[in-house]
Design a protein around this motif. Sequence first.
Motif, short mmCIF file in Angstrom:
data_model
loop_
_atom_site.label_atom_id
_atom_site.label_comp_id
_atom_site.label_asym_id
_atom_site.label_seq_id
_atom_site.Cartn_x
_atom_site.Cartn_y
_atom_site.Cartn_z
N MET A 1 1.13 -1.15 0.06
CA MET A 1 0.25 -0.30 0.03
C MET A 1 1.20 1.36 -0.02
N LYS A 2 1.60 1.71 1.35
CA LYS A 2 2.67 2.48 0.61
C LYS A 2 3.45 2.54 -0.15
N ILE A 3 3.88 1.00 -0.67
CA ILE A 3 4.37 2.06 -1.94
C ILE A 3 3.88 2.39 -2.95
N GLY A 4 2.40 1.56 -3.05
CA GLY A 4 1.18 1.92 -4.26
C GLY A 4 1.31 3.80 -4.31
N PHE B 1 -6.03 4.34 3.01
CA PHE B 1 -5.40 4.82 2.60
C PHE B 1 -4.97 6.57 2.59
N SER B 2 -5.84 7.50 3.29
CA SER B 2 -6.04 8.08 3.36
C SER B 2 -4.64 8.86 4.35
N ALA B 3 -5.20 8.22 5.53
CA ALA B 3 -4.27 7.80 6.91
C ALA B 3 -2.47 7.55 5.96
N MET B 4 -2.81 6.63 5.20
CA MET B 4 -1.32 5.72 4.68
C MET B 4 -0.61 6.79 4.06
N GLN B 5 -1.29 7.89 3.28
CA GLN B 5 -0.33 9.06 2.30
C GLN B 5 0.45 9.67 2.78
N ALA B 6 -0.06 10.05 4.49
CA ALA B 6 1.32 11.11 5.13
C ALA B 6 1.07 11.58 6.71
N ALA C 1 3.69 2.44 7.20
CA ALA C 1 3.39 1.29 7.43
C ALA C 1 3.25 0.00 8.15
N GLY C 2 4.14 0.23 9.46
CA GLY C 2 3.76 -0.77 10.50
C GLY C 2 3.16 -0.18 11.26
N LEU C 3 2.86 0.78 11.61
CA LEU C 3 1.47 1.47 12.62
C LEU C 3 0.79 1.20 12.19
N ALA C 4 0.43 1.78 11.14
CA ALA C 4 -0.48 0.94 10.53
C ALA C 4 -1.39 -0.16 10.73
N SER C 5 -0.60 -0.54 10.19
CA SER C 5 -1.23 -2.32 10.47
C SER C 5 -1.31 -2.82 12.07
N LEU C 6 -0.98 -2.43 12.71
CA LEU C 6 -1.24 -2.13 14.24
C LEU C 6 -2.24 -2.06 14.46
N ILE C 7 -2.47 -0.49 14.22
CA ILE C 7 -3.49 0.12 14.75
C ILE C 7 -5.00 -0.29 14.79
#
Length: 277
Positions: free
Chosen positions: A15-18, A67-72, A76-82
């Motif tokens: 996701m982060k790469i995309g 995706f909106s959160a991960m853009q900036a 990626a690591g903390l998103a997978s946890l939360i």
Amino acid sequence: MLLVVLAWGTNFTAMKIGLEELPPLLFVGLRFAILTPLILLFPRPAGWWPILGIGAFINTGQFAFLFSAMQADVTAGLASLILQSQAPLTIILAALVYGERVRRVQAAGIGLACAGLALFGVAGGGNVTTAGLGLVLCGALSWACGNLVLRRLPGIDMTALFIWASLVPPLPMLALSLTFEGPAPLPAIAALSAQGWLAVGYVAFISTVLGFSIWGALLSRHPAAAVTPFALLIPVVGVSVAAVALGETITPGEGLAALVVLAGLALAVFGQRRRRP
């Protein structure tokens, strides 16, 4: 279930790469648009309400917020946890909607997980902002609502269900992308590199078709308490893969918050299991 853990844990890095090449709402629409031709291979597995429910809560709501959160705003690591806060949220919603019992130890685990999430707000490591935390939690809530729909669909072909539910996100996400992300989605798609297309294909086919099909099948056939504990392994894979592939690191404060969240999640999902001789 371990295959799901591997698919979803690595999915956050993809996701982060995309998101380096696509804005988040357009990314969500594109990942599901490329799945829609597959409906020709599968008969409609259920009525339209379950398809719309899964499409709205899991395919659209969860990933639009994530995706909106991960853009900036979150790594990626903390998103997978939360995002795994979907587990206690599912327990709470199942109690409210279906009258399932919440044990005191589960309530304690949910409280501990909430305390860990609050710690992220004061950790100040720069890997997650308050806005990012809120957006990922909204995604987790959407996933939890989708889990309630899955709990009422035993015997359904989950692969067909998630493919048909891919009809829901593309047009709304395209409209929102045109409104909030600019009027040029086609040039952005045309400019995608091979790496960008691999990221889109990975999150579409590995995460959605493979991961959610197995997850939905397990959740419809087994008690939630037997399935959801495995989700606690997803952040372990997510943080590890993001560290290797993206060079992500977490601060000591964020590490402490992560351990508190994991402890709370473990207590919440294992709390409804009774000890056996």
